[in-house]
Design a protein around this motif. Structure first.
Motif, short mmCIF file in Angstrom:
data_model
loop_
_atom_site.label_atom_id
_atom_site.label_comp_id
_atom_site.label_asym_id
_atom_site.label_seq_id
_atom_site.Cartn_x
_atom_site.Cartn_y
_atom_site.Cartn_z
N GLU A 13 0.80 -1.21 0.00
CA GLU A 13 0.00 0.00 0.00
C GLU A 13 0.84 1.27 0.00
O GLU A 13 0.31 2.38 0.06
N SER A 14 2.16 1.13 -0.07
CA SER A 14 3.04 2.30 -0.07
C SER A 14 3.02 2.97 -1.44
O SER A 14 2.56 2.37 -2.42
N PRO A 15 3.51 4.19 -1.55
CA PRO A 15 3.48 4.91 -2.83
C PRO A 15 4.26 4.17 -3.92
O PRO A 15 5.42 3.78 -3.73
N TYR A 16 3.63 4.02 -5.05
CA TYR A 16 4.20 3.32 -6.20
C TYR A 16 5.54 3.92 -6.62
O TYR A 16 6.51 3.21 -6.87
N GLU A 17 5.59 5.25 -6.68
CA GLU A 17 6.80 5.91 -7.18
C GLU A 17 8.00 5.69 -6.25
O GLU A 17 9.15 5.71 -6.69
N LEU A 18 7.74 5.45 -4.96
CA LEU A 18 8.83 5.19 -4.03
C LEU A 18 9.38 3.78 -4.21
O LEU A 18 10.58 3.54 -4.02
N MET A 19 8.52 2.84 -4.56
CA MET A 19 9.00 1.50 -4.88
C MET A 19 9.87 1.53 -6.14
O MET A 19 10.93 0.90 -6.19
N VAL A 20 9.44 2.29 -7.13
CA VAL A 20 10.25 2.43 -8.36
C VAL A 20 11.62 3.02 -8.02
O VAL A 20 12.66 2.54 -8.49
N ALA A 21 11.62 4.06 -7.19
CA ALA A 21 12.89 4.67 -6.79
C ALA A 21 13.76 3.67 -6.03
O ALA A 21 14.99 3.66 -6.19
N GLY A 22 13.13 2.83 -5.23
CA GLY A 22 13.88 1.80 -4.51
C GLY A 22 14.53 0.81 -5.45
O GLY A 22 15.66 0.35 -5.21
N ILE A 23 13.84 0.48 -6.52
CA ILE A 23 14.40 -0.41 -7.53
C ILE A 23 15.63 0.25 -8.17
O ILE A 23 16.66 -0.39 -8.37
N LEU B 138 5.48 -4.48 -9.61
CA LEU B 138 4.77 -3.20 -9.72
C LEU B 138 3.32 -3.42 -10.15
O LEU B 138 2.43 -2.66 -9.75
N GLN B 139 3.07 -4.47 -10.91
CA GLN B 139 1.69 -4.80 -11.27
C GLN B 139 0.91 -5.19 -10.02
O GLN B 139 -0.28 -4.86 -9.89
N ALA B 140 1.57 -5.88 -9.08
CA ALA B 140 0.92 -6.23 -7.82
C ALA B 140 0.48 -4.98 -7.07
O ALA B 140 -0.61 -4.95 -6.47
N MET B 141 1.31 -3.93 -7.12
CA MET B 141 0.94 -2.68 -6.45
C MET B 141 -0.25 -2.03 -7.15
O MET B 141 -1.15 -1.49 -6.49
N LYS B 142 -0.25 -2.07 -8.46
CA LYS B 142 -1.37 -1.48 -9.20
C LYS B 142 -2.67 -2.19 -8.88
O LYS B 142 -3.73 -1.56 -8.76
N GLU B 143 -2.59 -3.52 -8.75
CA GLU B 143 -3.80 -4.31 -8.50
C GLU B 143 -4.09 -4.49 -7.02
O GLU B 143 -5.12 -5.04 -6.65
N GLN B 144 -3.13 -4.06 -6.17
CA GLN B 144 -3.25 -4.24 -4.72
C GLN B 144 -3.50 -5.71 -4.36
O GLN B 144 -4.39 -6.05 -3.58
#
Length: 364
Positions: free
Chosen positions: A160-170, A216-222
Motif C-alpha cells: 500500500e506504499s506509494p508506487y513511485e517510491l518502490m520504483v525509486a527503490g528499484i 509493480l503490477q501487484a501494487m497497481k492491483e493491490q
C-alpha cells in the motif's frame, strides 16, 4: 581503498510475514523492554497507524521525526530520550526515519527496532546512517559497530506504499551490482566475504530486471504476488547484504557519488533518492565507457520511468552548475575514486554531457 574488511551481515533478527507488526509486543516483552520512543513520518504514519499494534505492556511516546536525518535532530531526540529514560527506539517509516533512529540510538547505546513502511532503500537492514545538513546536502554516512536489533516487515503495508517510491527503490538497489562490480572486478583474489557480496549484488540486478514489472503490477492491483515479495526482499535484505559482507568493496562507488553531488543543487531535492542514484548508474557506466550496457538498460529505465538524463529530472544545468556537481563528485574523499578510472571534474562533466546526448538521441 582499505584492505580492512569487517562483516556487518544482518540485523540480529529479521522477519517478513503478513501481520509481522502484530508480534512487536511479544518481541519487546522477551527483551524486557518497557519504555519505547517511536519515530514516524507524517503522511506515512497516517497511512499505516492502523497496522501498528497496541503496546499495553510498554510505555510509549511518539515523535514525528522532522523529515531530516541531521546531527542536530539526533542530538535533540537523544536529549529527550535520556530525559524519558527510554529503553528502546522504534522507527516506523522509510529510510530517513530509520537513519535518524539509528543515529540517535547509537549516541545512547540503545536497542533499535525498525518497522519499514517502504521498500525504497536497505536502510532498515544496514547498521549505518546517511547524514544531511539542514539544507538537504548529503554530508557523510556513519557506520555503527552494532546491528539493528529487530526488523519486522509486513508486505501488506508495503503493498500500500506509494508506487513511485518502490520504483525509486528499484533504481537505488540496481546500483548495488554496478557499483560493487566496479570495485570487486579489480581484485585478483576475492575472499569468501567478497564472494558473498558479489553474489548478492548480481542477484539484486537479476531479480530487479526480471521481476520488477510483475511486482509493480501487484501494487497497481493491490494484490500480493511472489514477485512483489522478491522485490521487497531484494531492496531491503539482498541490498543490505552487499555492503554488509563486502564492506567498502560492496558499498558505493560512482552512482552514489553522482547522487551525493547532485544534492548541492537545490532543484535536485524534489527528486527521489533512488531516481538520482539510477541516473548516477548511467553516468558511472559512461565514465567506464560501457555504452552498450547503457543501451541494454534504457528499455528497463523507460518501462519504470526512471530518469535517464538530467532533462528527465527537470534539471537544467549551467556550466557553473556542472562544475560544482563535478567537483563535489570527484572530491578526494568521494567513493567514486574506488573505480579503476582516474576521476577528475572534467571526466565527470564529459560523462554527464555524453549521457545527455546519448539518451536524448536514443529516444528522440
Amino acid at each position: 581503498m582499505t584492505s580492512n574488511l569487517i562483516v556487518r551481515g544482518a540485523p540480529q533478527e529479521y522477519e517478513l510475514k503478513l501481520n509481522a507488526w502484530q508480534d512487536l509486543p511479544k518481541h519487546l516483552e522477551r527483551r524486557n523492554l518497557k519504555k519505547a520512543m517511536i519515530f514516524h513520518g507524517d503522511k506515512s504514519w497516517e497511512a499505516v497507524k492502523n497496522y501498528f499494534p497496541e503496546l499495553t505492556k510498554c510505555e510509549t511516546s511518539f515523535y514525528y521525526y522532522g523529515g531530516k536525518c541531521t546531527d542536530d535532530a539526533a542530538a535533540h531526540y537523544a536529549e529527550i530520550a535520556e530525559k524519558e529514560q527510554t529503553q528502546v527506539l522504534i522507527a516506523v517509516g522509510g529510510g530517513k526515519v530509520a537513519d535518524l533512529t539509528k543515529l540517535t540510538a547509537y549516541r545512547l547505546n540503545l536497542p533499535i527496532i525498525i518497522l519499514p513502511t517502504l521498500a525504497a532503500t536497505c536502510a532498515a537492514y544496514t547498521p549505518l546512517s546517511v547524514v544531511y545538513d539542514d539544507e538537504g546536502v548529503m554530508l557523510r554516512y556513519d557506520i555503527f559497530p552494532k546491528a539493528t536489533d529487530l526488523v519486522l516487515i509486513d508486505p501488506q503495508v508495503l503493498l500500500e506504499s506509494p508506487y513511485e517510491l518502490m520504483v525509486a527503490g528499484i533504481g537505488d538497489t540496481l546500483a548495488k551490482w554496478y557499483e560493487s562490480d566496479a570495485i570487486i572486478s579489480q581484485l585478483a583474489v576475492k575472499p569468501i566475504e567478497i564472494q558473498v557480496a558479489e553474489f548478492a549484488a548480481r542477484k539484486c540486478r537479476d531479480i530487479l530486471l526480471s521481476e520488477s514489472d510483475a511486482a509493480l503490477q501487484a501494487m497497481k492491483e493491490q494484490q500480493l504476488n511472489p514477485s512483489f515479495i522478491d522485490i521487497v526482499e531484494t531492496n531491503i535484505l539482498l541490498a543490505g547484504m552487499v555492503g554488509g559482507f563486502g564492506d567498502e568493496y560492496g558499498r558505493t562507488s560512482g552512482a552514489h557519488s553522482i547522487h551525493d553531488a547532485l544534492t548541492v543543487l537545490p532543484d535536485s531535492h524534489k527528486q527521489l533518492h533512488g531516481n538520482k542514484v539510477a541516473y548516477g548508474i548511467l553516468v558511472q557506466l559512461m565514465i567506464e565507457q560501457k555504452v552498450a550496457e547503457i543501451r541494454q538498460l534504457l528499455p528497463f529505465y523507460h518501462q519504470l520511468n526512471l530518469p535517464t538524463n538530467l532533462k528527465a529530472m527537470d534539471l537544467s544545468l549551467s556550466e557553473e552548475d556542472f562544475q560544482q556537481v563535478a567537483e563535489r563528485a570527484s572530491a578526494p574523499d568521494e567513493m567514486i575514486h574506488f573505480m579503476k578510472e582516474t576521476i577528475t571534474p572534467e571526466v565527470v562533466i564529459q560523462a554527464m554531457k555524453e549521457l545527455e546526448t546519448l539518451t536524448i538521441d536514443a529516444w528522440s
